[in-house]
Motif scaffolding. Structure first.
Motif, PDB file in Angstrom:
ATOM      1  N   THR A 252       0.666  -1.105   0.278  1.00  0.00           N
ATOM      2  CA  THR A 252       0.041  -0.099   0.165  1.00  0.00           C
ATOM      3  C   THR A 252       1.222   1.089   0.083  1.00  0.00           C
ATOM      4  O   THR A 252       1.607   1.362   0.804  1.00  0.00           O
ATOM      5  CB  THR A 252      -0.996   0.500   1.402  1.00  0.00           C
ATOM      6  OG1 THR A 252      -1.869  -1.319   1.172  1.00  0.00           O
ATOM      7  CG2 THR A 252      -1.593   1.389   0.792  1.00  0.00           C
TER       8      THR A 252
ATOM      9  N   LEU B 294      -8.773  -0.503   2.822  1.00  0.00           N
ATOM     10  CA  LEU B 294      -9.796   0.078   1.632  1.00  0.00           C
ATOM     11  C   LEU B 294      -9.359  -0.284   0.209  1.00  0.00           C
ATOM     12  O   LEU B 294      -9.890  -1.253  -0.826  1.00  0.00           O
ATOM     13  CB  LEU B 294     -11.026   0.688   1.895  1.00  0.00           C
ATOM     14  CG  LEU B 294     -12.581   0.691   0.411  1.00  0.00           C
ATOM     15  CD1 LEU B 294     -13.604  -0.427   0.716  1.00  0.00           C
ATOM     16  CD2 LEU B 294     -13.574   2.333   0.998  1.00  0.00           C
ATOM     17  N   ARG B 295      -8.297   0.227  -0.084  1.00  0.00           N
ATOM     18  CA  ARG B 295      -7.881  -0.025  -1.029  1.00  0.00           C
ATOM     19  C   ARG B 295      -7.086  -1.118  -1.557  1.00  0.00           C
ATOM     20  O   ARG B 295      -6.801  -1.393  -2.973  1.00  0.00           O
ATOM     21  CB  ARG B 295      -6.946   1.408  -1.083  1.00  0.00           C
ATOM     22  CG  ARG B 295      -7.295   2.993  -0.983  1.00  0.00           C
ATOM     23  CD  ARG B 295      -6.115   3.843  -1.553  1.00  0.00           C
ATOM     24  NE  ARG B 295      -6.060   5.024  -1.367  1.00  0.00           N
ATOM     25  CZ  ARG B 295      -6.281   6.494  -1.438  1.00  0.00           C
ATOM     26  NH1 ARG B 295      -4.649   6.273  -0.875  1.00  0.00           N
ATOM     27  NH2 ARG B 295      -6.531   7.509  -1.437  1.00  0.00           N
ATOM     28  N   GLN B 296      -6.686  -1.859  -0.485  1.00  0.00           N
ATOM     29  CA  GLN B 296      -5.634  -2.925  -0.812  1.00  0.00           C
ATOM     30  C   GLN B 296      -6.394  -3.872  -0.621  1.00  0.00           C
ATOM     31  O   GLN B 296      -6.627  -4.618  -1.509  1.00  0.00           O
ATOM     32  CB  GLN B 296      -5.265  -3.068   0.453  1.00  0.00           C
ATOM     33  CG  GLN B 296      -4.313  -4.383   0.679  1.00  0.00           C
ATOM     34  CD  GLN B 296      -3.723  -5.094   1.560  1.00  0.00           C
ATOM     35  OE1 GLN B 296      -3.251  -3.873   2.681  1.00  0.00           O
ATOM     36  NE2 GLN B 296      -2.739  -6.328   1.872  1.00  0.00           N
ATOM     37  N   GLN B 297      -7.876  -3.808  -0.141  1.00  0.00           N
ATOM     38  CA  GLN B 297      -9.157  -5.021  -0.544  1.00  0.00           C
ATOM     39  C   GLN B 297      -9.521  -4.212  -2.620  1.00  0.00           C
ATOM     40  O   GLN B 297     -10.028  -5.554  -3.166  1.00  0.00           O
ATOM     41  CB  GLN B 297     -10.159  -4.930   0.250  1.00  0.00           C
ATOM     42  CG  GLN B 297     -10.178  -4.839   1.253  1.00  0.00           C
ATOM     43  CD  GLN B 297     -11.484  -5.090   2.798  1.00  0.00           C
ATOM     44  OE1 GLN B 297     -11.915  -4.046   2.425  1.00  0.00           O
ATOM     45  NE2 GLN B 297     -11.235  -5.034   3.549  1.00  0.00           N
ATOM     46  N   VAL B 298      -9.811  -3.190  -2.806  1.00  0.00           N
ATOM     47  CA  VAL B 298     -10.456  -2.889  -3.917  1.00  0.00           C
ATOM     48  C   VAL B 298      -8.973  -3.453  -5.212  1.00  0.00           C
ATOM     49  O   VAL B 298      -9.048  -4.084  -5.643  1.00  0.00           O
ATOM     50  CB  VAL B 298     -10.066  -1.484  -4.211  1.00  0.00           C
ATOM     51  CG1 VAL B 298     -10.275  -1.545  -5.464  1.00  0.00           C
ATOM     52  CG2 VAL B 298     -11.616  -1.012  -2.786  1.00  0.00           C
ATOM     53  N   GLU B 299      -7.819  -3.292  -4.215  1.00  0.00           N
ATOM     54  CA  GLU B 299      -6.726  -3.665  -5.206  1.00  0.00           C
ATOM     55  C   GLU B 299      -6.508  -5.460  -5.326  1.00  0.00           C
ATOM     56  O   GLU B 299      -6.657  -6.488  -6.640  1.00  0.00           O
ATOM     57  CB  GLU B 299      -5.374  -3.312  -4.846  1.00  0.00           C
ATOM     58  CG  GLU B 299      -5.185  -2.190  -5.683  1.00  0.00           C
ATOM     59  CD  GLU B 299      -4.371  -1.639  -4.518  1.00  0.00           C
ATOM     60  OE1 GLU B 299      -2.717  -2.569  -4.135  1.00  0.00           O
ATOM     61  OE2 GLU B 299      -3.367  -0.112  -4.917  1.00  0.00           O
ATOM     62  N   THR B 300      -6.769  -6.241  -4.351  1.00  0.00           N
ATOM     63  CA  THR B 300      -7.256  -7.609  -4.691  1.00  0.00           C
ATOM     64  C   THR B 300      -8.069  -7.925  -5.309  1.00  0.00           C
ATOM     65  O   THR B 300      -7.844  -8.943  -6.098  1.00  0.00           O
ATOM     66  CB  THR B 300      -7.406  -8.223  -2.762  1.00  0.00           C
ATOM     67  OG1 THR B 300      -5.961  -7.775  -1.719  1.00  0.00           O
ATOM     68  CG2 THR B 300      -6.967  -9.717  -2.485  1.00  0.00           C
ATOM     69  N   PHE B 301      -9.253  -7.580  -4.928  1.00  0.00           N
ATOM     70  CA  PHE B 301     -10.990  -7.876  -5.996  1.00  0.00           C
ATOM     71  C   PHE B 301     -10.526  -8.023  -7.343  1.00  0.00           C
ATOM     72  O   PHE B 301     -11.181  -7.916  -8.005  1.00  0.00           O
ATOM     73  CB  PHE B 301     -12.275  -6.881  -5.265  1.00  0.00           C
ATOM     74  CG  PHE B 301     -12.855  -7.175  -4.275  1.00  0.00           C
ATOM     75  CD1 PHE B 301     -12.237  -8.305  -3.690  1.00  0.00           C
ATOM     76  CD2 PHE B 301     -13.052  -6.788  -3.132  1.00  0.00           C
ATOM     77  CE1 PHE B 301     -12.804  -9.029  -2.254  1.00  0.00           C
ATOM     78  CE2 PHE B 301     -13.446  -7.140  -2.260  1.00  0.00           C
ATOM     79  CZ  PHE B 301     -13.469  -8.404  -1.358  1.00  0.00           C
ATOM     80  N   GLN B 302     -10.262  -5.810  -7.818  1.00  0.00           N
ATOM     81  CA  GLN B 302      -9.352  -5.883  -8.829  1.00  0.00           C
ATOM     82  C   GLN B 302      -8.274  -7.092  -9.820  1.00  0.00           C
ATOM     83  O   GLN B 302      -8.735  -8.059 -11.090  1.00  0.00           O
ATOM     84  CB  GLN B 302      -8.725  -4.569  -8.901  1.00  0.00           C
ATOM     85  CG  GLN B 302      -9.605  -3.536  -8.706  1.00  0.00           C
ATOM     86  CD  GLN B 302      -8.910  -2.502  -9.205  1.00  0.00           C
ATOM     87  OE1 GLN B 302      -8.224  -2.010  -9.360  1.00  0.00           O
ATOM     88  NE2 GLN B 302      -9.775  -1.566  -9.239  1.00  0.00           N
TER      89      GLN B 302
ATOM     90  N   GLN C  89      -8.328 -10.493  -8.559  1.00  0.00           N
ATOM     91  CA  GLN C  89      -9.032 -12.168  -8.928  1.00  0.00           C
ATOM     92  C   GLN C  89     -10.026 -11.669 -10.205  1.00  0.00           C
ATOM     93  O   GLN C  89      -9.942 -12.569 -10.886  1.00  0.00           O
ATOM     94  CB  GLN C  89      -9.496 -11.604  -7.640  1.00  0.00           C
ATOM     95  CG  GLN C  89      -9.015 -12.251  -6.122  1.00  0.00           C
ATOM     96  CD  GLN C  89     -10.125 -12.761  -4.622  1.00  0.00           C
ATOM     97  OE1 GLN C  89     -11.522 -12.323  -4.721  1.00  0.00           O
ATOM     98  NE2 GLN C  89      -8.991 -12.580  -3.554  1.00  0.00           N
TER      99      GLN C  89
END
Length: 374
Positions: free
Chosen positions: A182, A226-234, A236
């Protein structure tokens, strides 16, 4: 008694039987006896006066038999006669109607187990079965020995430079990288221009004062998470999109085998190595690259159904005897046939897989079955 019955019978006869008239009466007196009167038919003799001085006339003729007397009283039952001989058996009578079923009796005691049966005679030999199907095609024979090296020729003149080679096929797409760390939180931007003031609202009722809340944590940490989760979802999502695209392209080819995350597909066509590479690239995949025994087994089942050997993606074009994947990685799994690879003829830089699953180095200009990997 017998005398009385005899007189009764005689006197009961009709007069015609006894004669037309009674002419002689004979009376005899017997002491202590009953008087007996005898009647006889008239004869031609002279009548006596009183029966004392007459002579007895001649004996008359035998009269006609009298009528049968009246049936006498039934006599007393005589003693039982001897038992007669046994009579013949009578004819069998017709079977009577079936009677109603009687109530079931109580279950009987279990019977004693019988002795073990003897082995039966051996059965006859069965008929010869139908001829079996022809077996699969045999493996390719071993290559011949390398011939003796020829004599060294004289060096030729240096030729002109050759044309520029064709561009190589693109390498395999790498797996998506891990999400980076991050980044630092950026500086707060300048204050924006205040908006126009809206119309005043109606004044509300004053509410009761609430309890004082605990001091909240800084929102900067939550924003970074939250930004890290968004990047992970992207990441996946991109992986799912790539997988979907892979399966969608693989459906263009009819026959296939699936193992793990890989799909091997073939259209049943044969091409040289470069043509096979181009066909798989156009379909969105690459030539088959088995990296485990399970993948090799799935690939073997696919080509066995076609009864053809197929090209694999590996080559040793860069270094003789050192086969690598199209990405440049060294092999992580091999299944060479005995004595292979041997670079027979000095030009076997490609790899083929036989229907038994074993590998052999092969000239790239030969045509083999095209099997793509997705």
């Amino acid at each position: 008694m017998l005398l009385f019955l005899s007189m009764l019978v005689l006197c009961s006869q009709p007069l015609g039987y006894l004669g037309a008239e009674m002419k002689t009466l004979v009376r005899r007196s017997v002491t202590n006896a009953c008087t007996l009167v005898m009647c006889g038919p008239a004869e031609n003799g002279l009548p006596g006066r009183d029966g004392r001085d007459g002579r007895e006339g001649p004996r008359g003729e035998k009269g006609d038999p009298g009528l049968p007397g009246a049936v006498g009283l039934a006599g007393m039952r005589g003693p039982a006669g001897p038992i007669g001989p046994k009579g013949d058996n009578g004819s069998v009578g017709e079977p009577g109607p079936k009677g109603d079923s009687g109530p079931g009796g109580p279950p009987g005691l279990p019977g004693v187990p019988g002795p073990a049966g003897k082995d039966g005679p051996s059965g006859k030999q069965g008929n010869v079965g139908p001829q079996g199907k022809p077996g699969p095609k045999g493996e390719a024979g071993s290559k011949g020995e390398i011939g003796a090296p020829g004599t060294q020729g004289s060096p030729g003149a240096r030729g002109p430079p050759g044309p520029k080679g064709e561009r190589g096929t693109p390498g395999e797409r790498g797996a998506p990288g891990n999400a980076g760390a991050t980044g630092t939180v950026g500086a707060v931007g300048p204050q924006g221009v205040p908006g126009t003031r809206g119309p005043p609202g109606l004044k509300g009722d004053r509410g009761a004062p609430g309890d004082r809340g605990a001091k909240g944590e800084s929102g900067l940490q939550d924003l970074a998470a939250l930004r890290q989760q968004v990047e992970t979802f992207q990441g996946q999502l991109q992986s799912l999109q790539a997988d979907f695209s892979q399966y969608k392209k693989a459906m263009l080819l009819p026959d296939g085998q699936s193992v793990g995350n890989k799909i091997f597909k073939t259209a049943g066509t044969t091409k040289v190595f470069r043509g096979a590479q181009e066909l798989c690239t156009q379909a969105g995949g690459q030539l088959a690259s088995p990296r485990s025994a399970a993948e090799n087994k799935a690939l073997q089942q696919l080509i066995s159904a076609q009864n053809k050997a197929a090209f694999l993606s590996m080559t040793d074009n860069d270094t003789e005897g050192k086969f690598i994947y199209p990405t440049g990685e060294p092999l992580v799994y091999t299944n060479w046939a005995p004595g292979e690879p041997n670079n027979n003829g000095g030009s076997e830089n490609c790899v083929e897989i036989f229907t038994n699953g074993q590998w052999n180095d092969k000239a790239c200009g030969e045509e083999r079955l095209v099997v793509c990997e997705f």
